[in-house]
Design a protein around this motif. Sequence first.
Motif, mmCIF file in Angstrom:
data_model
loop_
_atom_site.group_PDB
_atom_site.id
_atom_site.type_symbol
_atom_site.label_atom_id
_atom_site.label_comp_id
_atom_site.label_asym_id
_atom_site.label_seq_id
_atom_site.Cartn_x
_atom_site.Cartn_y
_atom_site.Cartn_z
ATOM 1 N N GLU A 48 -8.680 3.812 7.346
ATOM 2 C CA GLU A 48 -9.399 4.926 7.969
ATOM 3 C C GLU A 48 -9.164 6.211 7.182
ATOM 4 O OE1 GLU A 48 -9.494 4.902 12.322
ATOM 5 O OE2 GLU A 48 -8.669 6.939 12.228
ATOM 6 N N ILE A 49 -10.234 6.980 6.953
ATOM 7 C CA ILE A 49 -10.095 8.284 6.313
ATOM 8 C C ILE A 49 -10.709 9.360 7.203
ATOM 9 C CG2 ILE A 49 -10.020 7.471 3.938
ATOM 10 C CD1 ILE A 49 -12.957 8.209 3.664
ATOM 11 N N THR A 50 -10.102 10.542 7.186
ATOM 12 C CA THR A 50 -10.601 11.710 7.892
ATOM 13 C C THR A 50 -10.946 12.778 6.862
ATOM 14 O OG1 THR A 50 -9.299 11.289 9.891
ATOM 15 C CG2 THR A 50 -10.025 13.548 9.518
ATOM 16 N N LEU A 51 -12.204 13.213 6.865
ATOM 17 C CA LEU A 51 -12.666 14.278 5.989
ATOM 18 C C LEU A 51 -12.871 15.525 6.833
ATOM 19 C CD1 LEU A 51 -15.397 12.237 4.058
ATOM 20 C CD2 LEU A 51 -12.999 12.556 3.414
ATOM 21 N N ARG A 52 -12.108 16.583 6.542
ATOM 22 C CA ARG A 52 -12.210 17.819 7.308
ATOM 23 C C ARG A 52 -13.215 18.776 6.668
ATOM 24 N NH1 ARG A 52 -6.931 16.175 7.078
ATOM 25 N NH2 ARG A 52 -6.135 15.374 9.070
ATOM 26 N N THR A 53 -13.413 19.930 7.304
ATOM 27 C CA THR A 53 -14.508 20.826 6.924
ATOM 28 C C THR A 53 -14.523 21.165 5.440
ATOM 29 O OG1 THR A 53 -14.453 21.786 9.145
ATOM 30 C CG2 THR A 53 -15.606 23.031 7.445
ATOM 31 N N ASP A 54 -13.389 21.597 4.887
ATOM 32 C CA ASP A 54 -13.359 22.000 3.481
ATOM 33 C C ASP A 54 -13.672 20.834 2.546
ATOM 34 O OD1 ASP A 54 -12.814 24.573 4.175
ATOM 35 O OD2 ASP A 54 -10.664 24.475 3.751
ATOM 36 N N GLU B 32 -4.131 18.695 3.323
ATOM 37 C CA GLU B 32 -4.717 19.734 4.166
ATOM 38 C C GLU B 32 -6.184 19.469 4.484
ATOM 39 O OE1 GLU B 32 -5.321 24.621 4.163
ATOM 40 O OE2 GLU B 32 -4.291 23.606 2.512
ATOM 41 N N ASN B 33 -6.908 18.886 3.546
ATOM 42 C CA ASN B 33 -8.354 18.730 3.696
ATOM 43 C C ASN B 33 -8.806 17.322 4.065
ATOM 44 O OD1 ASN B 33 -8.673 21.440 2.990
ATOM 45 N ND2 ASN B 33 -8.850 20.956 0.814
ATOM 46 N N TRP B 34 -7.954 16.328 3.852
ATOM 47 C CA TRP B 34 -8.304 14.959 4.205
ATOM 48 C C TRP B 34 -7.023 14.171 4.483
ATOM 49 C CZ3 TRP B 34 -6.009 11.250 1.302
ATOM 50 C CH2 TRP B 34 -5.623 11.588 0.004
ATOM 51 N N SER C 135 0.829 -1.214 0.000
ATOM 52 C CA SER C 135 0.000 0.000 0.000
ATOM 53 C C SER C 135 0.857 1.255 0.000
ATOM 54 C CB SER C 135 -0.927 0.002 1.220
ATOM 55 O OG SER C 135 -1.828 -1.079 1.190
ATOM 56 N N ALA C 136 1.972 1.202 0.726
ATOM 57 C CA ALA C 136 2.839 2.373 0.841
ATOM 58 C C ALA C 136 3.479 2.756 -0.488
ATOM 59 C CB ALA C 136 3.917 2.118 1.891
ATOM 60 N N GLN C 137 3.426 1.878 -1.483
ATOM 61 C CA GLN C 137 3.971 2.195 -2.799
ATOM 62 C C GLN C 137 3.003 3.024 -3.649
ATOM 63 O OE1 GLN C 137 5.339 -1.391 -4.807
ATOM 64 N NE2 GLN C 137 5.583 -2.385 -2.829
ATOM 65 N N HIS C 138 1.775 3.167 -3.187
ATOM 66 C CA HIS C 138 0.735 3.798 -3.984
ATOM 67 C C HIS C 138 0.422 5.217 -3.503
ATOM 68 C CE1 HIS C 138 0.181 -0.432 -4.927
ATOM 69 N NE2 HIS C 138 -0.540 -0.075 -5.970
ATOM 70 N N HIS C 139 0.045 6.059 -4.457
ATOM 71 C CA HIS C 139 -0.503 7.360 -4.143
ATOM 72 C C HIS C 139 -2.015 7.218 -3.936
ATOM 73 C CE1 HIS C 139 3.318 8.543 -5.916
ATOM 74 N NE2 HIS C 139 3.127 9.787 -5.495
ATOM 75 N N ILE C 140 -2.552 8.044 -3.055
ATOM 76 C CA ILE C 140 -4.001 8.214 -2.973
ATOM 77 C C ILE C 140 -4.262 9.665 -3.355
ATOM 78 C CG2 ILE C 140 -6.003 8.294 -1.452
ATOM 79 C CD1 ILE C 140 -4.980 5.910 -0.001
ATOM 80 N N GLY C 141 -4.956 9.860 -4.457
ATOM 81 C CA GLY C 141 -5.021 11.200 -5.020
ATOM 82 C C GLY C 141 -3.608 11.614 -5.397
ATOM 83 N N ARG C 142 -3.204 12.786 -4.925
ATOM 84 C CA ARG C 142 -1.847 13.253 -5.167
ATOM 85 C C ARG C 142 -0.946 13.046 -3.957
ATOM 86 N NH1 ARG C 142 -2.703 19.014 -8.407
ATOM 87 N NH2 ARG C 142 -3.850 18.147 -10.192
ATOM 88 N N LEU D 129 -17.505 18.065 -1.075
ATOM 89 C CA LEU D 129 -18.269 16.873 -1.443
ATOM 90 C C LEU D 129 -19.781 17.064 -1.259
ATOM 91 C CD1 LEU D 129 -15.990 14.169 0.233
ATOM 92 C CD2 LEU D 129 -16.228 14.594 -2.225
ATOM 93 N N GLY D 130 -20.177 18.169 -0.627
ATOM 94 C CA GLY D 130 -21.588 18.379 -0.332
ATOM 95 C C GLY D 130 -22.109 17.463 0.750
ATOM 96 N N LEU D 131 -21.221 17.095 1.689
ATOM 97 C CA LEU D 131 -21.579 16.151 2.758
ATOM 98 C C LEU D 131 -21.412 16.784 4.138
ATOM 99 C CD1 LEU D 131 -19.817 12.969 1.331
ATOM 100 C CD2 LEU D 131 -22.275 13.449 1.336
ATOM 101 N N ASN D 132 -21.717 18.082 4.247
ATOM 102 C CA ASN D 132 -21.459 18.807 5.488
ATOM 103 C C ASN D 132 -22.658 18.866 6.427
ATOM 104 O OD1 ASN D 132 -22.921 20.405 3.784
ATOM 105 N ND2 ASN D 132 -21.698 22.260 4.087
#
Length: 334
Positions: A205-211, A169-171, A147-154, A216-219
């Motif tokens: 585990e993923i953390t989605l922050r305010t921005d 910064e955002n997730w 897994s550590a060999q892969h990017h998630i997004g950028r 995503l329209g999930l606030n």
Amino acid sequence: MRLLPVFCDWLKVADSAFTYQPTVWRSSIMRTTGRDVDWERRAWVDFKQTSSASKIRGRFLETGALNDDGRQHGTLHLDGNLGRFGATSNLFGLHVRDSAERVLDLLGKSTDTFFENPLALHLRRVDLTCNFSFATAADAAAYIDWSAQHHIGRATARHYATGCAWVTENWSAKVYDKLADMRRHNLNDLADELQRREGYILRHEITLRTDELNRLGLNTLDKWSPEMENVIFSEKFAPILRAENLPSLDELAETLPTRLATCLQAWRNGMDYQAALRDRRISRATFYRLRADLLSHGVDISERCNVRTLNIRPRLIEMQPLHQPAWWESERAA
């Protein structure tokens, strides 16, 4: 299609549509131990289980507005694992909506505090998580390394002792050894029993922050459902979540256009595309176009392939989603 057993591991809330009795909130906080309520100091509400490290903190900021019946308007802040209340560990939990509604119900009954529209509750942070089972600790460790060999997004993975993480910064996202985490919190017997019955456990585990929630329209709470949790979780972890019928590299190459198949096979055989870019054997435009096209298939040519051409078949690591087993609740109740 069967949903992954994704659940909510943390919620942060800030909303101004609450009303409450000023005499309660101005004088003290509510601290819960088990189901007993004790009133202590001003301003904060703490939900704390003595049997775990879980704590939920809450407070009101008054707006100054009063209803005709004397109820105070204010902004409620909640921050913590709202779904864990009363549990020995956070190995399993509730969905986003269930987690929030459970705490709001407890607040209402204990403090005469009410929200005008619970489903419109504003969210400032949402953590989603899912457990996966592996046959052995060696398989789990190999999966973390892969897994550590892969990017998630950028985002590029950062390796640490018991897992790896992708941070923006955002997730943020991470994969880690859940059994080691349980033992770190002195849950050794429970970790041993879990490993004996279910195998070696890793957590995604993923953390989605305010921005990110706003983007995503999930606030707000009404936007969430178990299906939406699966969509968000699966899309974020797509580069490292593999279907049961994942094709081999050669099978994948047969389905791709010639230029991508040739690139894929050269990468598998040791081609260093970053070096080729520096030596100007490949143009920047071509490099980034090939990289973008292959990323959607879980291959990043900006990182060298760490598997050499062998005369043997590589070992297949099986990873199974861990649904809450029937014995889990009976063990906790014992």
